[in-house]
Design an enzyme around this catalytic site. Structure first.
Site, short mmCIF file in Angstrom:
data_model
loop_
_atom_site.label_atom_id
_atom_site.label_comp_id
_atom_site.label_asym_id
_atom_site.label_seq_id
_atom_site.Cartn_x
_atom_site.Cartn_y
_atom_site.Cartn_z
NE ARG A 89 7.89 -91.09 36.98
CZ ARG A 89 7.84 -91.92 35.95
NH1 ARG A 89 8.96 -92.34 35.39
NH2 ARG A 89 6.68 -92.33 35.50
CD GLU A 130 11.65 -72.25 53.50
OE1 GLU A 130 11.71 -72.71 52.35
OE2 GLU A 130 11.49 -71.06 53.76
CG HIS A 172 7.99 -61.37 49.40
ND1 HIS A 172 8.17 -62.47 50.22
CD2 HIS A 172 8.99 -61.43 48.50
CE1 HIS A 172 9.23 -63.16 49.83
NE2 HIS A 172 9.75 -62.55 48.78
NE ARG A 231 16.35 -73.13 52.78
CZ ARG A 231 16.56 -73.72 51.61
NH1 ARG A 231 16.65 -75.04 51.54
NH2 ARG A 231 16.65 -73.00 50.50
CG ASN A 249 11.69 -66.10 54.33
OD1 ASN A 249 12.11 -65.98 53.19
ND2 ASN A 249 11.07 -67.18 54.76
CG HIS A 304 12.87 -61.79 51.95
ND1 HIS A 304 14.08 -61.35 52.45
CD2 HIS A 304 13.14 -62.23 50.69
CE1 HIS A 304 15.02 -61.53 51.53
NE2 HIS A 304 14.48 -62.06 50.45
CE LYS A 344 13.25 -72.52 49.85
NZ LYS A 344 12.66 -71.24 50.28
CG HIS A 397 13.88 -59.81 45.65
ND1 HIS A 397 12.74 -60.03 46.39
CD2 HIS A 397 14.86 -60.50 46.27
CE1 HIS A 397 13.02 -60.83 47.40
NE2 HIS A 397 14.31 -61.14 47.35
CE LYS A 455 19.76 -69.68 50.48
NZ LYS A 455 18.89 -69.16 49.43
CD GLU A 507 18.14 -61.48 49.03
OE1 GLU A 507 18.15 -61.82 50.23
OE2 GLU A 507 17.08 -61.38 48.36
N1 LIG Z 1 15.55 -70.56 44.51
C1 LIG Z 1 15.84 -69.71 45.46
O1 LIG Z 1 16.14 -70.09 46.59
C2 LIG Z 1 15.81 -68.24 45.18
C3 LIG Z 1 16.30 -67.34 46.13
C4 LIG Z 1 16.32 -65.99 45.81
C5 LIG Z 1 15.82 -65.55 44.59
N2 LIG Z 1 15.34 -66.45 43.70
C6 LIG Z 1 14.80 -66.01 42.40
O2 LIG Z 1 15.81 -65.36 41.68
C7 LIG Z 1 15.20 -64.49 40.73
C8 LIG Z 1 15.97 -63.20 40.67
O3 LIG Z 1 17.29 -63.50 40.27
P1 LIG Z 1 18.18 -62.43 39.49
O4 LIG Z 1 18.09 -61.12 40.17
O5 LIG Z 1 19.51 -63.05 39.29
O6 LIG Z 1 17.36 -62.23 38.13
P2 LIG Z 1 17.65 -62.62 36.60
O7 LIG Z 1 18.04 -64.01 36.46
O8 LIG Z 1 16.48 -62.16 35.82
O9 LIG Z 1 18.90 -61.68 36.22
C9 LIG Z 1 18.76 -60.29 36.25
C10 LIG Z 1 19.14 -59.63 34.92
O10 LIG Z 1 20.55 -59.69 34.75
C11 LIG Z 1 20.88 -60.20 33.48
N3 LIG Z 1 22.15 -60.90 33.65
C12 LIG Z 1 22.37 -62.05 34.33
N4 LIG Z 1 23.68 -62.32 34.40
C13 LIG Z 1 24.32 -61.34 33.72
C14 LIG Z 1 25.67 -61.04 33.45
N5 LIG Z 1 26.66 -61.80 33.94
N6 LIG Z 1 25.95 -59.95 32.72
C15 LIG Z 1 24.96 -59.14 32.27
N7 LIG Z 1 23.66 -59.35 32.50
C16 LIG Z 1 23.34 -60.43 33.23
C17 LIG Z 1 19.73 -61.08 33.10
O11 LIG Z 1 19.62 -61.23 31.71
C18 LIG Z 1 18.54 -60.32 33.69
O12 LIG Z 1 18.12 -59.32 32.79
C19 LIG Z 1 13.76 -64.32 41.16
O13 LIG Z 1 12.93 -65.03 40.29
C20 LIG Z 1 13.72 -64.97 42.54
O14 LIG Z 1 12.46 -65.54 42.84
C21 LIG Z 1 15.33 -67.77 43.97
ZN LIG Z 2 15.44 -62.37 48.61
#
Ligand SMILES: NC(=O)c1ccc[n+]([C@@H]2O[C@H](COP(=O)([O-])OP(=O)(O)OC[C@H]3O[C@@H](n4cnc5c(N)ncnc54)[C@H](O)[C@@H]3O)[C@@H](O)[C@H]2O)c1
Ligand SMILES: [Zn+2]
Length: 364
Positions: free
Chosen positions: A121, A237, A252, A241, A245, A248, A143, A264, A227, A185
């Site tokens: 939980r 949100e 998307h 918040r 977007n 976005h 989130k 993205h 942020k 971003e």
């Molecule tokens: N929760 C939220 O508010 C929120 C906001 C924006 C995005 N997101 C989510 O974030 C995700 C995208 O995040 P991301 O772009 O970081 O993707 P990711 O976590 O997949 O990382 C991208 C790539 O970089 C590699 N990597 C990570 N750190 C590294 C490092 N230091 N050195 C070498 N390689 C490295 C990873 O292995 C992966 O292949 C999406 O799923 C999106 O929905 C969430």
């Molecule tokens: Zn984004």
């Protein structure tokens, strides 16, 4: 430097930012999320690069840690992987006195975060972002989620971390194409809330694109603060918040229409420009805003024009965005670079005529 993220009266935590600070992970866990054991969840790439340093930092503070890893990429952000990781915790006899460390990019933050939100939980979470996108965006805001066949991030929970430990040294191993995703971003943060940040990015674009440490440090600090401020004013949100977007709704749609071939951040860069152009045509956004954004984004190596996707398909995809109300897509639009636009009755998002968006998508 520290930034505090506040979730109303319910919760507040720090983002601890500094080069070399991964070595403080044990102290941070001991202070902010004391636990009998720690489970470090990271994708296989990040585990190979930074897993040992994280475990050593925990060990130095006398904290026993268990490492769990998953295949890299968005495709791991699903219920099957959530189940596998949760079962692995149970198998290792982890209990309520476990702290989860989400080490990695946004995928790890969302997936390990959702494990933390639901395990027993809810157990404490410490986030250690390793991509620029996660440092400036995904890690901040509490989130967590997994993707399901009906769409991205549709099953999840608000589960603010006990702390975020941001060590820009970890970006040294990040490929340039991934760094660029975070730039998009950061530009968005400047575009919606801070004209000075946007101008600073424009002036330092070459240093940023070359991954110069001092420039990256400044970018991370300012973007995290922007942020955190938006989240602090609207933690659950209900209003502001939505400004995060910006760009976005189109982003998307482009991601979906391309079968997620467009990354993205690239999609956000295009979306910011297309939505600004449509906002200008609707007399909401100051003329010249789209071109000003495009100039900054191009200097950072980001695309600003939609690839050859059919306009009708992109517009159809905007109508299935989960943030839309009853199938009407909503747009968080700029008033001008550095300021979000508000509707006459204080709302944060606008409906736009398809014809304006079609023209913006087809702009040469
Ligand atoms: N929760 C939220 O508010 C929120 C906001 C924006 C995005 N997101 C989510 O974030 C995700 C995208 O995040 P991301 O772009 O970081 O993707 P990711 O976590 O997949 O990382 C991208 C790539 O970089 C590699 N990597 C990570 N750190 C590294 C490092 N230091 N050195 C070498 N390689 C490295 C990873 O292995 C992966 O292949 C999406 O799923 C999106 O929905 C969430
Ligand atoms: Zn984004």
């Amino acid at each position: 430097m520290n930034v505090t993220v506040r979730f109303g009266d319910v919760h507040a935590h720090d983002v601890l930012i500094g080069r070399g600070r991964l070595a403080d992970l044990g102290d941070v866990v001991a202070r902010c999320a004391p636990a009998h054991r720690c489970a470090v969840i990271a994708d296989a790439t990040v585990t190979a690069l930074h897993g040992a340093a994280a475990a050593a930092a925990l060990g130095a503070a006398g904290i026993d840690s268990l490492g769990l890893s998953f295949p890299p990429g968005e495709r791991s952000k699903n219920r099957a992987e959530w189940q596998r990781l949760t079962d692995a915790l149970l198998q290792a006899r982890c209990g309520r006195d476990t702290t989860i460390v989400a080490l990695g990019g946004g995928v790890s933050g969302d997936l390990a975060g959702f494990v933390a939100a639901t395990f027993m939980r809810g157990v404490p979470l410490v986030v250690v972002p390793t991509t620029l996108l996660a440092m400036v965006d995904a890690a901040i805001g509490g989130k967590t989620a997994v993707d399901v066949p009906a769409g991205k991030n549709l099953v999840g929970a608000f589960h603010p971390p006990a702390a975020i430990l941001t060590d820009p040294d970890l970006l040294a191993t990040l490929p340039a194409a991934e760094l660029r995703q975070g730039f998009a971003e950061a530009v968005k943060h400047g575009a919606i809330a801070d004209a000075a940040h946007l101008e600073w990015i424009a002036a330092h674009a070459a240093a940023l694109a070359a991954a110069e440490p001092a420039a990256l440090d400044d970018l991370v600090r300012t973007s995290v603060a922007i942020k955190a401020a938006v989240v602090g004013r609207d933690p659950w949100e209900r209003g502001e918040r939505a400004s995060l977007n910006a760009g976005h709704t189109i982003a998307h749609a482009l991601e979906r229409c391309s079968g997620f071939a467009i990354p993205h951040g690239d999609a956000v860069a295009i979306g910011l420009v297309v939505e600004a152009r449509a906002g200008e045509a609707a007399a909401i956004t100051r003329p010249g805003t789209a071109d000003a954004l495009a100039r900054v984004l191009l200097r950072l190596g980001l695309p600003v024009r939609p690839p050859g996707l059919a306009t009708a398909e992109v517009l159809a995809a905007t109508r299935t965005d989960k943030k839309g109300r009853s199938g009407t897509p909503r747009y968080a639009l700029l008033r001008r670079p550095g300021a979000i636009a508000r509707t006459d009755n204080g709302g944060w998002t606008f409906a736009l005529d398809d014809s304006l968006l079609a023209r913006a998508l087809e702009h040469g």
